[in-house]
Design a protein around this motif. Structure first.
Motif, PDB file in Angstrom:
ATOM      1  N   ILE A  81     -16.470 -22.983  23.507  1.00 14.68           N
ATOM      2  CA  ILE A  81     -17.560 -23.624  24.232  1.00 14.68           C
ATOM      3  C   ILE A  81     -17.272 -25.119  24.265  1.00 14.68           C
ATOM      4  N   THR A  82     -17.311 -25.673  25.467  1.00 12.72           N
ATOM      5  CA  THR A  82     -17.040 -27.105  25.623  1.00 12.72           C
ATOM      6  C   THR A  82     -18.199 -27.859  26.250  1.00 12.72           C
ATOM      7  N   ALA A  83     -19.192 -27.127  26.754  1.00  8.41           N
ATOM      8  CA  ALA A  83     -20.299 -27.795  27.445  1.00  8.41           C
ATOM      9  C   ALA A  83     -21.580 -26.983  27.323  1.00  8.41           C
ATOM     10  N   VAL A  84     -22.686 -27.693  27.482  1.00  6.42           N
ATOM     11  CA  VAL A  84     -24.017 -27.099  27.533  1.00  6.42           C
ATOM     12  C   VAL A  84     -24.630 -27.521  28.866  1.00  6.42           C
ATOM     13  N   GLU A  85     -25.239 -26.576  29.560  1.00  4.38           N
ATOM     14  CA  GLU A  85     -25.956 -26.923  30.796  1.00  4.38           C
ATOM     15  C   GLU A  85     -27.437 -26.716  30.552  1.00  4.38           C
ATOM     16  N   LEU A  86     -28.211 -27.745  30.840  1.00 10.44           N
ATOM     17  CA  LEU A  86     -29.661 -27.676  30.698  1.00 10.44           C
ATOM     18  C   LEU A  86     -30.291 -27.369  32.048  1.00 10.44           C
ATOM     19  N   LEU A  87     -31.284 -26.497  32.047  1.00  9.92           N
ATOM     20  CA  LEU A  87     -32.056 -26.248  33.259  1.00  9.92           C
ATOM     21  C   LEU A  87     -32.759 -27.537  33.674  1.00  9.92           C
ATOM     22  N   PRO A  88     -33.293 -27.608  34.888  1.00 11.16           N
ATOM     23  CA  PRO A  88     -33.982 -28.833  35.309  1.00 11.16           C
ATOM     24  C   PRO A  88     -35.070 -29.233  34.318  1.00 11.16           C
ATOM     25  N   LEU A  89     -35.143 -30.523  34.048  1.00 14.31           N
ATOM     26  CA  LEU A  89     -36.073 -31.031  33.042  1.00 14.31           C
ATOM     27  C   LEU A  89     -37.245 -31.802  33.627  1.00 14.31           C
ATOM     28  N   ALA A  90     -37.254 -32.019  34.948  1.00 14.69           N
ATOM     29  CA  ALA A  90     -38.305 -32.822  35.569  1.00 14.69           C
ATOM     30  C   ALA A  90     -39.685 -32.239  35.270  1.00 14.69           C
ATOM     31  N   GLU A  91     -40.636 -33.137  35.060  1.00 12.86           N
ATOM     32  CA  GLU A  91     -42.020 -32.733  34.771  1.00 12.86           C
ATOM     33  C   GLU A  91     -42.497 -31.714  35.797  1.00 12.86           C
ATOM     34  N   PHE A  92     -43.113 -30.655  35.310  1.00 13.90           N
ATOM     35  CA  PHE A  92     -43.595 -29.572  36.161  1.00 13.90           C
ATOM     36  C   PHE A  92     -45.025 -29.239  35.782  1.00 13.90           C
ATOM     37  N   PRO A  93     -45.756 -28.547  36.664  1.00 15.03           N
ATOM     38  CA  PRO A  93     -47.130 -28.166  36.332  1.00 15.03           C
ATOM     39  C   PRO A  93     -47.146 -27.005  35.342  1.00 15.03           C
ATOM     40  N   GLY A  94     -48.172 -26.952  34.541  1.00 11.04           N
ATOM     41  CA  GLY A  94     -48.316 -25.847  33.596  1.00 11.04           C
ATOM     42  C   GLY A  94     -47.578 -26.100  32.294  1.00 11.04           C
ATOM     43  N   ARG A  95     -47.658 -25.113  31.387  1.00  8.71           N
ATOM     44  CA  ARG A  95     -47.060 -25.259  30.062  1.00  8.71           C
ATOM     45  C   ARG A  95     -45.610 -24.818  30.008  1.00  8.71           C
ATOM     46  N   ARG A  96     -45.243 -23.827  30.807  1.00  8.56           N
ATOM     47  CA  ARG A  96     -43.879 -23.291  30.778  1.00  8.56           C
ATOM     48  C   ARG A  96     -43.378 -23.131  32.202  1.00  8.56           C
ATOM     49  N   ASN A  97     -42.073 -23.332  32.384  1.00 12.04           N
ATOM     50  CA  ASN A  97     -41.513 -23.287  33.722  1.00 12.04           C
ATOM     51  C   ASN A  97     -40.005 -23.266  33.594  1.00 12.04           C
ATOM     52  N   TRP A  98     -39.312 -22.674  34.547  1.00 10.70           N
ATOM     53  CA  TRP A  98     -37.851 -22.703  34.551  1.00 10.70           C
ATOM     54  C   TRP A  98     -37.330 -24.078  34.939  1.00 10.70           C
ATOM     55  N   GLY A  99     -38.206 -24.908  35.499  1.00 10.85           N
ATOM     56  CA  GLY A  99     -37.812 -26.258  35.875  1.00 10.85           C
ATOM     57  C   GLY A  99     -37.481 -26.439  37.342  1.00 10.85           C
ATOM     58  N   TYR A 100     -37.452 -25.363  38.098  1.00  5.33           N
ATOM     59  CA  TYR A 100     -37.059 -25.471  39.504  1.00  5.33           C
ATOM     60  C   TYR A 100     -38.210 -25.871  40.421  1.00  5.33           C
ATOM     61  N   ASP A 101     -39.396 -26.079  39.873  1.00  2.00           N
ATOM     62  CA  ASP A 101     -40.533 -26.561  40.645  1.00  2.00           C
ATOM     63  C   ASP A 101     -41.022 -27.895  40.108  1.00  2.00           C
ATOM     64  N   GLY A 102     -40.082 -28.753  39.779  1.00  2.00           N
ATOM     65  CA  GLY A 102     -40.421 -30.065  39.239  1.00  2.00           C
ATOM     66  C   GLY A 102     -41.138 -30.927  40.250  1.00  2.00           C
ATOM     67  N   VAL A 103     -41.978 -31.821  39.744  1.00  2.00           N
ATOM     68  CA  VAL A 103     -42.744 -32.695  40.624  1.00  2.00           C
ATOM     69  C   VAL A 103     -42.498 -34.178  40.333  1.00  2.00           C
ATOM     70  N   LEU A 104     -42.002 -34.496  39.165  1.00  2.00           N
ATOM     71  CA  LEU A 104     -41.722 -35.891  38.804  1.00  2.00           C
ATOM     72  C   LEU A 104     -40.278 -35.979  38.298  1.00  2.00           C
ATOM     73  N   PRO A 105     -39.327 -36.185  39.208  1.00  2.00           N
ATOM     74  CA  PRO A 105     -37.908 -36.107  38.846  1.00  2.00           C
ATOM     75  C   PRO A 105     -37.440 -37.115  37.795  1.00  2.00           C
ATOM     76  N   PHE A 106     -38.181 -38.205  37.588  1.00  2.00           N
ATOM     77  CA  PHE A 106     -37.762 -39.206  36.611  1.00  2.00           C
ATOM     78  C   PHE A 106     -38.392 -38.990  35.238  1.00  2.00           C
ATOM     79  N   ALA A 107     -39.168 -37.930  35.077  1.00  2.00           N
ATOM     80  CA  ALA A 107     -39.882 -37.709  33.818  1.00  2.00           C
ATOM     81  C   ALA A 107     -39.477 -36.377  33.198  1.00  2.00           C
ATOM     82  N   PRO A 108     -38.799 -36.402  32.047  1.00  2.00           N
ATOM     83  CA  PRO A 108     -38.537 -35.129  31.363  1.00  2.00           C
ATOM     84  C   PRO A 108     -39.871 -34.482  30.986  1.00  2.00           C
ATOM     85  N   ASP A 109     -39.999 -33.201  31.224  1.00  2.00           N
ATOM     86  CA  ASP A 109     -41.274 -32.537  30.970  1.00  2.00           C
ATOM     87  C   ASP A 109     -41.690 -32.683  29.518  1.00  2.00           C
TER      88      ASP A 109
END
Length: 132
Positions: A1-29
């Protein structure tokens, strides 16, 4: 293993999310902890010899919790349709501003958090008919 890929981290609505419906791209959820924790995670991965890639979504904004339509209508266009509705206006009169927004977002993750690279989600839905 040489790398880790993180799912999208942008702030999203609700408590849990895959990250693909982010609404604030500059804010980690906030569900992932404060920004400093993310920075420590990336630094620790680097210390272990691992690269960190971040998945980013530049083809749409999430349907809930996104108010960009209310105050920045020029960010969107009906000329291009995506599976999520109106396309992002990369090639209209406001195109340079819209492109700058996303360029600066990419730089933000690279410079502020030191991710090693970005994986762009659904590039087929990033539509731009402007000159190269």
């Amino acid at each position: 293993i040489t790398a880790v890929e993180l799912l999208p981290l942008a702030e999203f609505p609700g408590r849990r999310n895959w990250g693909y419906d982010g609404v604030l791209p500059f804010a980690p959820d906030s569900a992932y902890g404060p920004p400093e924790d993310l920075k420590r995670l990336i630094d620790r991965a680097h210390g272990l010899g691992l690269m960190v890639f971040l998945d980013v979504v530049y083809n749409h904004f999430g349907p809930a919790g996104n108010y960009l339509h209310s105050y920045a209508k020029s960010f969107f266009t009906e000329r291009h349709q995506t599976p999520w509705g109106a396309g992002i206006n990369f090639d209209g009169a406001a195109g340079p501003t819209v492109r700058d927004y996303f360029v600066h977002n990419a730089l933000y993750w690279l410079e502020e958090y030191h991710v090693d690279g970005l994986r762009f989600d659904a590039v087929h839905a990033i539509l731009d008919d402007s000159a190269t």
